[in-house]
Scaffold this motif. Sequence first.
Motif, PDB file in Angstrom:
ATOM      1  N   GLN A 105       0.820  -1.214   0.000  1.00 46.36           N
ATOM      2  CA  GLN A 105       0.000   0.000   0.000  1.00 46.36           C
ATOM      3  C   GLN A 105       0.853   1.264   0.000  1.00 46.36           C
ATOM      4  O   GLN A 105       0.619   2.187  -0.793  1.00 46.36           O
ATOM      5  CB  GLN A 105      -0.925   0.000   1.219  1.00 46.36           C
ATOM      6  CG  GLN A 105      -1.863   1.214   1.288  1.00 46.36           C
ATOM      7  CD  GLN A 105      -2.656   1.247   2.571  1.00 46.36           C
ATOM      8  OE1 GLN A 105      -2.103   0.994   3.654  1.00 46.36           O
ATOM      9  NE2 GLN A 105      -3.939   1.549   2.488  1.00 46.36           N
ATOM     10  N   ASN A 142      -7.375  -0.948  -6.661  1.00 43.94           N
ATOM     11  CA  ASN A 142      -8.533  -0.463  -5.905  1.00 43.94           C
ATOM     12  C   ASN A 142      -8.271  -0.342  -4.413  1.00 43.94           C
ATOM     13  O   ASN A 142      -9.210  -0.167  -3.628  1.00 43.94           O
ATOM     14  CB  ASN A 142      -9.730  -1.388  -6.156  1.00 43.94           C
ATOM     15  CG  ASN A 142     -10.172  -1.358  -7.606  1.00 43.94           C
ATOM     16  OD1 ASN A 142     -10.504  -0.312  -8.140  1.00 43.94           O
ATOM     17  ND2 ASN A 142     -10.163  -2.519  -8.262  1.00 43.94           N
ATOM     18  N   THR A 144      -7.460   1.332  -0.908  1.00 44.11           N
ATOM     19  CA  THR A 144      -7.828   2.644  -0.368  1.00 44.11           C
ATOM     20  C   THR A 144      -6.909   3.022   0.786  1.00 44.11           C
ATOM     21  O   THR A 144      -6.359   2.160   1.468  1.00 44.11           O
ATOM     22  CB  THR A 144      -9.278   2.641   0.137  1.00 44.11           C
ATOM     23  OG1 THR A 144      -9.437   1.614   1.133  1.00 44.11           O
ATOM     24  CG2 THR A 144     -10.250   2.383  -1.002  1.00 44.11           C
ATOM     25  N   ASP A 145      -6.770   4.341   0.991  1.00 42.58           N
ATOM     26  CA  ASP A 145      -6.002   4.806   2.149  1.00 42.58           C
ATOM     27  C   ASP A 145      -6.961   5.076   3.305  1.00 42.58           C
ATOM     28  O   ASP A 145      -8.127   4.669   3.262  1.00 42.58           O
ATOM     29  CB  ASP A 145      -5.188   6.060   1.785  1.00 42.58           C
ATOM     30  CG  ASP A 145      -6.047   7.278   1.480  1.00 42.58           C
ATOM     31  OD1 ASP A 145      -7.295   7.174   1.579  1.00 42.58           O
ATOM     32  OD2 ASP A 145      -5.485   8.338   1.154  1.00 42.58           O
ATOM     33  N   GLY A 148     -10.309   6.503   2.442  1.00 43.17           N
ATOM     34  CA  GLY A 148     -11.136   5.800   1.476  1.00 43.17           C
ATOM     35  C   GLY A 148     -10.824   6.141   0.029  1.00 43.17           C
ATOM     36  O   GLY A 148     -11.579   5.776  -0.872  1.00 43.17           O
ATOM     37  N   ASN A 149      -9.715   6.839  -0.201  1.00 38.33           N
ATOM     38  CA  ASN A 149      -9.355   7.233  -1.566  1.00 38.33           C
ATOM     39  C   ASN A 149      -8.492   6.182  -2.244  1.00 38.33           C
ATOM     40  O   ASN A 149      -7.595   5.606  -1.633  1.00 38.33           O
ATOM     41  CB  ASN A 149      -8.583   8.557  -1.543  1.00 38.33           C
ATOM     42  CG  ASN A 149      -9.449   9.700  -1.103  1.00 38.33           C
ATOM     43  OD1 ASN A 149     -10.477   9.983  -1.694  1.00 38.33           O
ATOM     44  ND2 ASN A 149      -9.032  10.372  -0.035  1.00 38.33           N
ATOM     45  N   THR A 150      -8.761   5.969  -3.528  1.00 35.50           N
ATOM     46  CA  THR A 150      -7.944   5.087  -4.351  1.00 35.50           C
ATOM     47  C   THR A 150      -6.951   5.936  -5.145  1.00 35.50           C
ATOM     48  O   THR A 150      -7.021   7.163  -5.136  1.00 35.50           O
ATOM     49  CB  THR A 150      -8.816   4.296  -5.341  1.00 35.50           C
ATOM     50  OG1 THR A 150      -9.442   5.230  -6.235  1.00 35.50           O
ATOM     51  CG2 THR A 150      -9.886   3.488  -4.607  1.00 35.50           C
ATOM     52  N   HIS A 153      -8.862   8.281  -7.338  1.00 33.66           N
ATOM     53  CA  HIS A 153      -9.295   9.517  -6.676  1.00 33.66           C
ATOM     54  C   HIS A 153      -8.171  10.556  -6.701  1.00 33.66           C
ATOM     55  O   HIS A 153      -8.395  11.725  -7.049  1.00 33.66           O
ATOM     56  CB  HIS A 153      -9.665   9.250  -5.209  1.00 33.66           C
ATOM     57  CG  HIS A 153     -11.014   8.639  -5.004  1.00 33.66           C
ATOM     58  ND1 HIS A 153     -11.172   7.293  -4.786  1.00 33.66           N
ATOM     59  CD2 HIS A 153     -12.261   9.170  -4.972  1.00 33.66           C
ATOM     60  CE1 HIS A 153     -12.474   7.029  -4.609  1.00 33.66           C
ATOM     61  NE2 HIS A 153     -13.149   8.153  -4.726  1.00 33.66           N
ATOM     62  N   LYS A 177     -16.299   3.611  -6.890  1.00 36.77           N
ATOM     63  CA  LYS A 177     -15.984   3.485  -5.463  1.00 36.77           C
ATOM     64  C   LYS A 177     -16.022   4.866  -4.807  1.00 36.77           C
ATOM     65  O   LYS A 177     -15.405   5.820  -5.295  1.00 36.77           O
ATOM     66  CB  LYS A 177     -14.611   2.856  -5.269  1.00 36.77           C
ATOM     67  CG  LYS A 177     -14.244   2.612  -3.803  1.00 36.77           C
ATOM     68  CD  LYS A 177     -12.820   2.083  -3.684  1.00 36.77           C
ATOM     69  CE  LYS A 177     -12.734   0.625  -4.080  1.00 36.77           C
ATOM     70  NZ  LYS A 177     -13.345  -0.278  -3.080  1.00 36.77           N
ATOM     71  N   ASN A 179     -15.205   7.518  -1.640  1.00 31.31           N
ATOM     72  CA  ASN A 179     -14.312   7.676  -0.497  1.00 31.31           C
ATOM     73  C   ASN A 179     -15.147   7.905   0.757  1.00 31.31           C
ATOM     74  O   ASN A 179     -16.377   7.884   0.708  1.00 31.31           O
ATOM     75  CB  ASN A 179     -13.299   8.807  -0.735  1.00 31.31           C
ATOM     76  CG  ASN A 179     -13.971  10.162  -0.940  1.00 31.31           C
ATOM     77  OD1 ASN A 179     -15.130  10.375  -0.612  1.00 31.31           O
ATOM     78  ND2 ASN A 179     -13.227  11.103  -1.497  1.00 31.31           N
ATOM     79  N   LYS A 180     -14.519   8.112   1.891  1.00 32.14           N
ATOM     80  CA  LYS A 180     -15.256   8.242   3.145  1.00 32.14           C
ATOM     81  C   LYS A 180     -16.143   9.479   3.177  1.00 32.14           C
ATOM     82  O   LYS A 180     -17.106   9.537   3.938  1.00 32.14           O
ATOM     83  CB  LYS A 180     -14.291   8.245   4.337  1.00 32.14           C
ATOM     84  CG  LYS A 180     -13.760   6.874   4.683  1.00 32.14           C
ATOM     85  CD  LYS A 180     -13.003   6.890   5.994  1.00 32.14           C
ATOM     86  CE  LYS A 180     -12.550   5.486   6.371  1.00 32.14           C
ATOM     87  NZ  LYS A 180     -11.802   5.473   7.657  1.00 32.14           N
TER      88      LYS A 180
END
Length: 339
Positions: A105, A142, A144-145, A148-150, A153, A177, A179-180
Amino acid sequence: EEEEEEEDGSSSAASGEGECLDSTEEDEAALEEETSEEERNVNLDESDTDEETLRATNYSSDAVKEKFEFSSKMREACLILKNHLNDDIKTLKSKEVLSSTHTVQLEWFRVSSGKMAQPSRVSDYLMAFSEVSSVLLEHVVNMTDGNGNTALHYSVSHSNFGVVKLLLETGVCSVDKQNKAGYTAIMLAALSTVKEEEDMAVVKTLFGQGNVNAKASQAGQTALMLAVSHGRQEMVQALLECGADVNVQDDEGSTALMCASEHGRAEIVKLLLEQPGCDISIVDNDGSNALSIALEAAHNDTAVLLYAHMNYAKTQTALGSPKTQPRSPTSPHKSWPAD
């Protein structure tokens, strides 16, 4: 001023902020609490990427590029992750798998999601992931951090459309998808200002691969509403071409036309009124329609457009909608006095 607005609009991947939203600051604060310091800094430290960029540009033009390979640590982490992707949740939370996930990641976001991310470098990584496993490629693309971003994003929010193109070309990118903060990459793209034709082509590909009518989870706004509120006329046009519905209402009952009327964006109002089926009579939760909103905001030029369109529609209804109709008074092909 336009550049400042562009930066504000296009750098909001972590918060998905928009003008029509009132809860942005609270949402950002909540996200900050949920995100660890290390996760927040995944994309903030550009130093490694910058150094790689400088090294890449110093290669001589006749140099033969060597085949890219992962470091031994990265390759080992990829193999461990690949072997456990289909395992149960308990196994995925084991120390070994968590450590491998973390390694992949950090490396992936560092390479793909910074402002200076290089498409050639991202391409190398995508190829290397695919060589390990197509399932691993889909998983990593796909990822996410903490917010919630990929990578999609981030590359969209940085207007790094070269990277966006590569991600879409994998065929495994989860375009819809959220994000938060409840925003998709399409919604973030709607805030961008695109100057190059090839970049707009990538944006339209993005719009075509996802749901342009998806609503943000917090306020129910669509990409079209966001583009309208930020005055991105070229994005409004692109979204309409890709099937954006002008009559969708957000949580407050507002439509894109109401948003354009509130902001006094006359040219965008014309564009929306030209769309077949655009319903000017829709009212929001307060019982207001686009015309009353324009009048309340003292945007008289916009109100005139709406009033003319409303009367035109009534006239056509009264005439029984003949086969050959004159153009709408909001059509750009018809000459009207300047405001």
